[in-house]
Design an enzyme around this catalytic site. Structure first.
Site, PDB file in Angstrom:
ATOM      1  N   GLU A  18       1.122  -1.317   0.283  1.00 43.88           N
ATOM      2  CA  GLU A  18       0.221   0.109  -0.084  1.00 43.88           C
ATOM      3  C   GLU A  18       1.072   1.411   0.167  1.00 43.88           C
ATOM      4  O   GLU A  18       1.044   2.355   0.862  1.00 43.88           O
ATOM      5  CB  GLU A  18      -1.140  -0.190   0.744  1.00 43.88           C
ATOM      6  CG  GLU A  18      -2.150  -1.439   1.128  1.00 43.88           C
ATOM      7  CD  GLU A  18      -2.998  -1.356   2.166  1.00 43.88           C
ATOM      8  OE1 GLU A  18      -2.727  -0.811   3.575  1.00 43.88           O
ATOM      9  OE2 GLU A  18      -4.206  -1.705   2.174  1.00 43.88           O
TER      10      GLU A  18
ATOM     11  N   GLU B   3      -5.713  -8.110  -0.670  1.00 42.55           N
ATOM     12  CA  GLU B   3      -5.726  -7.892  -0.201  1.00 42.55           C
ATOM     13  C   GLU B   3      -8.003  -7.697   0.210  1.00 42.55           C
ATOM     14  O   GLU B   3      -7.726  -7.562  -1.533  1.00 42.55           O
ATOM     15  CB  GLU B   3      -4.954  -7.064   1.353  1.00 42.55           C
ATOM     16  CG  GLU B   3      -4.210  -7.005   1.909  1.00 42.55           C
ATOM     17  CD  GLU B   3      -3.731  -6.251   2.467  1.00 42.55           C
ATOM     18  OE1 GLU B   3      -4.512  -5.644   3.260  1.00 42.55           O
ATOM     19  OE2 GLU B   3      -2.247  -5.645   2.556  1.00 42.55           O
TER      20      GLU B   3
END
Ligand code: BGP
Length: 468
Positions: free
Chosen positions: A170, A361
Site C-alpha cells: 500500500e 487483500e
C-alpha cells in the site's frame, strides 16, 4: 466459467501481524514493536507488554501447522512478507542475520512442499525501528541504499524459491500514516509536504530499483507495485463534486502512474508547483523510473468512500477515510461494504495501466464467537464472512468477464492476526480462528471456521460454486 484455470487462489498476511517472536534469533525491533495500539495510539520508547504484535499468533513457531491448514483449503498461493529487521536487525547493518534468512528458507520450503507459491511483500509496515529513529525513515535518501541491500540479500537467497514479488505494501498509504507506512518519525502534524513527497519519491525510486534488480537477478520472476485501492464516488452529480473526486483520486493514482508509466504525471507536477514542493531527483533517478516499470499491479480492497466539494459526514476507513455513502451497509468497524466497488476498481486500474492484476487483500474484519461444532470440536459460524467474500468474488468474476486479466485473489488475514490499524485481535478476518484474547491470554490453538470449508469448496470448484 470466468476464472482462468491457473487462477491463483489463496490468502495473505504480513509477518509483523502473525509471527511474534519479536526479539528471537537476532531479530531487531521494527516499528510495530512500539505501536501497541495501532495508528491512532502512541508510539512507545520500548516494546510494552500490552503490545499484541510481540507474540501475535506465534506463526514463527507454528508456521508448519498453519501452512498445512492452508494446503487443506487448497491454496495455490500464499502472500507473506519478510521481516526486514530479522534480516538486517538495525536496517543499516553490514552483514545479514543468518538465523533470519534460515527462517524464510524453511517457510518457503514448507509452502513448496504443498505446491503453494509464495508471493512476497518486500516491505509491509515493518521498517526497522533504527531506520525510523536514526534516519527519519523514507524522508532520508539513505533508505534507498539500505532497502537495495535488503533486496539484493533476499533475492540472492530466495531466487529459486520466490518468483512473485511486490515492493511496498500500500505504497500510497504513506500520505496518511507516515510512521507505519514510511517509518517517518517526525509527527504527521509537523511533517512538511516537501518532506512527505520527497519520501514518496524515495520509495518510488527504491521500487523501480527493486524492479530492475528483480529482472537482472531473477529473470523468470515478476514484480509489481501494490496500491491501497479505495474507489471514490461523487456524493452528488454536481460537477464540483466530480472534480473534487478527480483531484482526490490523483493522490492515489499518481503512485500507480509512476510505477506503470515511469513518469510523474502532469497533475502531480501542478500540485507540487502550487504547493512549493520541489522533488529532488538524484543522478540517474529519472531514467531509473522511466526504464523500470512494473510487471503487474497488486492492490488491497476493502471499501469505497464518497467525496463532495462542500464536505459531508466522515466515516471510518482503512487508513484513508471519506464521506459516508448512504447506499451502503457498514462492517462492525464502520467500513462500507461495497462488492461492486471491487469490479469498478479492477476495470479502472486495467483501463488505466493495462497490466495484469492481483487482488492481494480483501476481507471482512468481524467479532467472531467460538462455539461447539456439535462433534466435540469448536468452530465459528461466520455466515457473514462467507456472504461478504462470496459477493466480492462474484464481482471479480464480472470484471474477468469485462476483460480484466485478474490473476489472483488472496483474502486478507486468512488466519486471524493482529490488526494493522488498531493492533487488536478481536477484529478477525481468518478462515482459521486463533484462541488469543485482547489481554494477550489464550492457548493460541487453531480452529476451522465455517468459512474454511466454504473457501475450500470455492477453490476446488475454481469459483463455479459461488452464489450469484
Ligand atoms: C491493510 C494492510 C494490512 C491489514 C489490512 C486490514 O491496510 O495492508 O496489513 O491489516 O489493511 O486492516 P486492519 O488490520 O486495520 O483491519
Amino acid at each position: 466459467m470466468a476464472f482462468p484455470k491457473d487462477f491463483l487462489w489463496g490468502g495473505a498476511v504480513a509477518v509483523n501481524q502473525v509471527e511474534g517472536a519479536y526479539n528471537e534469533d537476532g531479530k531487531g525491533l521494527d516499528i510495530r514493536d512500539v505501536m501497541p495500539h495501532g495508528i491512532k495510539g502512541e508510539v512507545t520508547a520500548e516494546p510494552t507488554p500490552d503490545n499484541l504484535s510481540l507474540r501475535a499468533i506465534d506463526f514463527y513457531h507454528r508456521y508448519k501447522d498453519d501452512v498445512k491448514l492452508f494446503a487443506e483449503m487448497g491454496f495455490k498461493v500464499f502472500r507473506t512478507s519478510i521481516a526486514w529487521s530479522r534480516i538486517f536487525p538495525n536496517g543499516d547493518d553490514a552483514e545479514p542475520n543468518e538465523a533470519g534468512l534460515n527462517f524464510y528458507d524453511d517457510l518457503f520450503d514448507e509452502l513448496h512442499s504443498y505446491g503453494i507459491e509464495p508471493l512476497v511483500t518486500i516491505s509491509h509496515y515493518e521498517t526497522p525501528l533504527n531506520l525510523a529513529r536514526k534516519y527519519d525513515g523514507w524522508v532520508n535518501h539513505a533508505l534507498i541504499g539500505f532497502y537495495e541491500k535488503f533486496v539484493r540479500t533476499i533475492f540472492a537467497r530466495y531466487k529459486d524459491k520466490v518468483k512473485l514479488w511486490l515492493t511496498f505494501n500500500e505504497i500510497n498509504s504513506v500520505l496518511h500514516s507516515p510512521f507505519m507506512s514510511g517509518g517517518i518519525s517526525t509527527p504527521k502534524e509537523k511533517l512538511s509536504l516537501q518532506d512527505l513527497y520527497q519520501a514518496c519519491h524515495h520509495e518510488l525510486v527504491a521500487s523501480a530499483l527493486a524492479t530492475k534488480i528483480t529482472h537482472e537477478m531473477i529473470p523468470d520472476a515478476k514484480v509489481g507495485c501494490m496500491i491501497l485501492a479505495m474507489p471514490i464516488y461523487p456524493l452528488t452529480p454536481n460537477p464540483d463534486d466530480v472534480i473534487k473526486v478527480m483531484k482526490e483520486d490523483h493522490f492515489n493514482d499518481f503512485f500507480g502512474d509512476v510505477h506503470c508509466r515511469g513518469i510523474y504525471p502532469g497533475y502531480m507536477k501542478r500540485y507540487f508547483r502550487e504547493n512549493n514542493i520541489s522533488i529532488k531527483f538524484a543522478d540517474g533517478e529519472e531514467e531509473l523510473l522511466k526504464n523500470h516499470t512494473v510487471d503487474f499491479v497488486l492492490f488491497s480492497y476493502y471499501m469505497s468512500i464518497c467525496e463532495a466539494a462542500s464536505g459531508g459526514v466522515k466515516g471510518e476507513g482503512n487508513l484513508l477515510g471519506g464521506i459516508e455513502n448512504p447506499h451502503l451497509q457498514k462492517s462492525e468497524w464502520g467500513w462500507a461494504i461495497d462488492p461492486q466497488g471491487l469490479r469498478f476498481v479492477l476495470n479502472k486500474f486495467y483501463d488505466r495501466w493495462q497490466k495484469p492484476i492481483f487482488i492481494v487483500e480483501n476481507g471482512l474484519g468481524a467479532n467472531d464467537e467460538l462455539v461447539d461444532d456439535g462433534n466435540g470440536g469448536k468452530t465459528v459460524n461466520d455466515a457473514y464472512r462467507i456472504n461478504y467474500l462470496n459477493d466480492h468474488l462474484v464481482q471479480v468474476e464480472e470484471a474477468i468477464l469485462d476483460g480484466v486479466p485478474v490473476m489472483s485473489y488472496t483474502t486478507w488475514g486468512c488466519i486471524d492476526c493482529v490488526s494493522a490499524s488498531t493492533a487488536e485481535i478481536k477484529k478477525r478476518y481468518g478462515f482459521i480462528y486463533v484462541d488469543l484474547n485482547s489481554d494477550g491470554t489464550g492457548t493460541l490453538n487453531r480452529y476451522r471456521k465455517k468459512s474454511f470449508n466454504w473457501y475450500k469448496d470455492i477453490i476446488s470448484s475454481n469459483g463455479a460454486n459461488l452464489k450469484k
